[in-house]
Design a protein around this motif. Structure first.
Motif, PDB file in Angstrom:
ATOM      1  N   GLU A  93      -3.877   8.938 -31.174  1.00  0.00           N
ATOM      2  CA  GLU A  93      -4.964   8.070 -31.642  1.00  0.00           C
ATOM      3  C   GLU A  93      -5.649   7.404 -30.459  1.00  0.00           C
ATOM      4  OE1 GLU A  93      -4.027   6.262 -35.324  1.00  0.00           O
ATOM      5  OE2 GLU A  93      -5.335   4.541 -34.987  1.00  0.00           O
ATOM      6  N   ASN A 119      -8.039  10.010 -37.825  1.00  0.00           N
ATOM      7  CA  ASN A 119      -7.767   8.870 -36.948  1.00  0.00           C
ATOM      8  C   ASN A 119      -9.033   8.062 -36.674  1.00  0.00           C
ATOM      9  OD1 ASN A 119      -5.056   9.437 -36.649  1.00  0.00           O
ATOM     10  ND2 ASN A 119      -5.292  10.546 -34.728  1.00  0.00           N
TER      11      ASN A 119
ATOM     12  N   GLY B 129       4.108  10.833 -35.355  1.00  0.00           N
ATOM     13  CA  GLY B 129       2.908  10.656 -34.553  1.00  0.00           C
ATOM     14  C   GLY B 129       2.846  11.711 -33.474  1.00  0.00           C
ATOM     15  N   GLY B 145       1.297  16.091 -38.347  1.00  0.00           N
ATOM     16  CA  GLY B 145       1.138  15.007 -37.394  1.00  0.00           C
ATOM     17  C   GLY B 145       0.214  13.937 -37.931  1.00  0.00           C
ATOM     18  N   ILE B 146       0.428  12.710 -37.460  1.00  0.00           N
ATOM     19  CA  ILE B 146      -0.413  11.577 -37.855  1.00  0.00           C
ATOM     20  C   ILE B 146      -0.722  10.742 -36.608  1.00  0.00           C
ATOM     21  CG2 ILE B 146       0.400  11.452 -40.243  1.00  0.00           C
ATOM     22  CD1 ILE B 146       2.389   9.313 -39.444  1.00  0.00           C
ATOM     23  N   GLY B 147      -1.742   9.908 -36.719  1.00  0.00           N
ATOM     24  CA  GLY B 147      -2.069   8.990 -35.630  1.00  0.00           C
ATOM     25  C   GLY B 147      -1.240   7.718 -35.738  1.00  0.00           C
TER      26      GLY B 147
END
Lengths: 212, 469
Positions: A93, A119, B129, B145-147
């Motif tokens: 991010e 994001n 993440g 996946g994630i932020g």
């Protein structure tokens, strides 16, 4: 999160496809435990002639004169034109953090990578997908006209060009609402805390082995 | 009930709430945490005065920043050390199901330790993440996946806001040739559909060639679904899945195991289920692959040549190739086998499991690193992989070949620790990304399988591993 409503902003063109998040913010800057301060290292490897390290005084580093965002005419740009698959690669991010900290509020391109796209919305950064032909025309106009600006109106879902033409864009109603109001996702989700608890109890009863 | 895809089954079994526009709250079963993308999430949680929803969902490790040699010295880079110590402190404060800190015998790359400890189980939603979370889809999980904002969101609510993806089936039928591995299959897939080919899709891998792969091979393929643009890749459950999981530390035991297996057997796409898109490859057509550019889709076969941008009509693509060749220091039409390498990296969440190390060792056995190659790093994916490899004597083969046998971690896949390329250095790498600067500023990465990496190490240039004998 800062709300986003309407922006009349200077446009900068980044004319390459598959711009990955390693290019947007190189890995050495991911060692920070903070959320802010990534702007001076956005596009670090393209933007500077030396190799950047965390904690440097970036104002003293040699700029790459060939990198488009270093051109005087694009200083202060808030809208970035991109090509296909912008933001591909890592889920960091730090990429939207860096773009936002640099000063961008809107990205316009034919396609964005899924995780990056997601994001961006969490950080008040609006990625807009347009047809490739529309994006081509924006690149042409932007490169041909110094001081090229666009007006982006989120409520109306329009981009207005200096020649008066208005381009509509799509956005999920839920994301739009969150961005317009600057809502915090977590607060919204916790309104459903009872439903989450009920789901969890049901799942625990049916599949106890996921809760061991 | 209508025939369902695996993705639809996983999705519908996790919907907690749905908004009018289709945005849904999805329950998360497993949350993997590492040091790079979590500090801001822990901080956000604390600042808002929120408590984690279910700490028993959290499995954490330090992997991106950790050194792969001289562990007795600790982490010398103070910025890296601070990040790892921040994770230590956060987990100490918050808690977790399991934490494998730096130097723990079960520490390793987050996508290696989840499955090997049985913390990744079929039917789960798994997030981290980290974009290579798609790896866990090999176990019929919905994994992506994630932020960092979403890391915080999952900690606070045990849910994610999601929109349903479209579905894509990648079917690979037939028998893979000798010397052709899972890595070659997934690079061939990316070469076919492009790095944005899977954007907006959840990707299922099926067909007899996928079925014939071990769990390690399936993880390699799902790992790189993200390189094809798909956040999530997955493979349905079969006997291979169940055999792998039996007896792992967090796998269910006894009656719970029987109950779980009965459910898990349903986790595959139904006969006749409709996908939004189907892509087919023949296993027999897939040869060992080597990337030549700065995107994983810039790939060809080992018997191929570097492309000539002059032959490409589309201007954006042509300029992309020109830019890539300039960065890579390659001339058009150069045969791939004439490209010499400076370094070789065998490791990463794509290819650092025991089977990968066995494949590399089979090539290295009885051979020596070419004198022109400066360094060959072999970095096992976890402490457990390292121990198993040593039990099998693989480390002795590597050391005898002049390769360096290292401690586990992400290492030179992304070069956040001291393992990196110097500007202009060329590397045969078993990792997943050949982006500009990925393995060190100015470094040049060619993605290959472990066997092809070992073949490049012993010959000094790309070599068709099938011809090494």
């Amino acid at each position: 999160m800062n709300p986003f409503t309407k922006l009349d902003g200077l446009v900068a063109p980044l004319d390459r496809a598959n711009v990955d998040t390693d290019a947007i913010i190189p890995k050495q800057f991911l060692k920070s435990i903070k959320r802010s301060g990534f702007g001076p290292n956005a596009f670090d490897e393209w933007r500077y002639l030396d190799v950047g390290q965390p904690g440097q005084d970036n104002s003293k580093r040699p700029l790459n004169p060939d990198f488009v965002l270093n051109q005087p005419r694009y200083q202060g740009a808030q809208i970035l034109l991109t090509r296909d698959n912008f933001g591909c690669g890592s889920s960091r991010e730090h990429a939207p953090w860096a773009l936002e900290d640099y000063g961008f509020r809107v990205l316009i391109g034919p396609s964005f990578a899924d995780i990056f796209f997601n994001n961006s919305f969490k950080n008040g950064l609006l990625p807009i997908k347009l047809d490739a032909a529309e994006v081509d025309e924006l690149f042409r106009q932007c490169e041909a006209n110094e001081g090229y600006r666009l007006v982006v109106d989120l409520a109306a879902q329009t981009i207005t060009r200096p020649d008066g033409r208005t381009i509509g864009f799509d956005i999920d109603p839920f994301r739009k609402e969150c961005l317009l109001n600057g809502w915090d996702d977590i607060g919204l989700t916790l309104r459903h805390a009872d439903k989450i608890k009920a789901y969890e109890e049901r799942r625990r009863a049916e599949h106890p082995y996921y809760f061991a | 009930m209508a025939a369902q895809t695996l993705y639809e089954k996983l999705w519908s079994s996790h919907v907690v709430h749905e908004e009018a526009d289709g945005t849904a709250l999805i329950y998360i079963d497993r949350h993997l945490v590492h040091e790079v993308t979590s500090p801001q999430a822990f901080e956000g949680l604390k600042l808002a005065g929120r408590k984690p929803w279910r700490i028993s969902s959290i499995v954490a490790t330090a992997d991106h920043n950790t050194p792969t040699d001289h562990w007795e010295q600790g982490i010398l880079d103070p910025v890296s050390r601070q990040q790892v110590e921040t994770l230590d402190a956060n987990i100490r404060e918050v808690g977790s199901l399991a934490y494998f800190p730096f130097k723990d015998e079960r520490q390793g790359i987050v996508h290696v330790i989840g499955p090997e400890n049985g913390a990744t189980l079929p039917g789960m939603t798994v997030v981290c993440g980290d974009s290579h979370t798609s790896t866990h889809g090999a176990f019929a999980c919905l994994a992506h996946g994630i932020g960092t904002s979403e890391v915080e969101h999952v900690m606070a609510t045990q849910c994610l806001l999601q929109k349903k993806s479209r579905t894509m089936l990648i079917r690979v039928d037939g028998q893979l040739g000798q010397g052709v591995t899972a890595k070659d299959v997934v690079l061939a897939i990316i070469g076919k559909i492009g790095t944005a080919g899977g954007t907006g899709y959840a990707m299922e891998f099926g067909g007899s060639a996928i079925r014939s792969l071990s769990m390690e091979g399936r993880m390699t393929i799902c790992n790189m679904a993200i390189e094809a643009g798909a956040r999530a890749g997955m493979v349905g459950v079969d006997e291979t899945t169940i055999e792998y999981l039996e007896g792992r530390p967090f796998s269910p035991k006894g009656e719970a195991w029987e109950q779980a297996v009965a459910y898990w057997r349903t986790l595959k796409s139904d006969e006749g289920a409709q996908f939004d898109k189907v892509v087919e490859l023949k296993a027999e057509d897939i040869l060992p692959q080597v990337t030549w550019g700065t995107s994983p889709e810039m790939v060809t076969t080992v018997d191929g040549r570097v492309p000539d941008p002059a032959a490409v009509a589309d201007p954006v693509r042509r300029e992309g190739i020109e830019r890539a060749l300039k960065y890579m220091g390659l001339e058009p039409n150069t045969p791939i086998t004439e490209i010499a390498v400076d370094q070789v990296f065998i490791g990463s969440c794509t290819n650092s499991r025991i089977e990968d190390l066995r494949e590399a060792a089979a090539v290295a056995k009885g051979r020596r690193k070419a004198d022109s190659v400066k360094r060959v790093l072999v970095v096992p994916g976890s402490g457990l992989v390292k121990r198993q490899a040593e039990d099998e004597g693989l480390h002795e083969i590597f050391v005898a070949a002049g390769f360096e046998w290292r401690e586990p971690g992400c290492s030179m896949c992304l070069a956040m620790n001291a393992d990196r390329l110097e500007p202009g250095e060329r590397c045969a790498s078993t990792s997943n990304r050949n982006f500009e600067g990925r393995q060190g500023a100015g470094g040049r990465t060619h993605l290959v399988s472990p066997a092809m990496a070992a073949a490049a190490a012993v010959t000094g240039h790309f070599t068709d591993v099938r011809q090494l004998g």
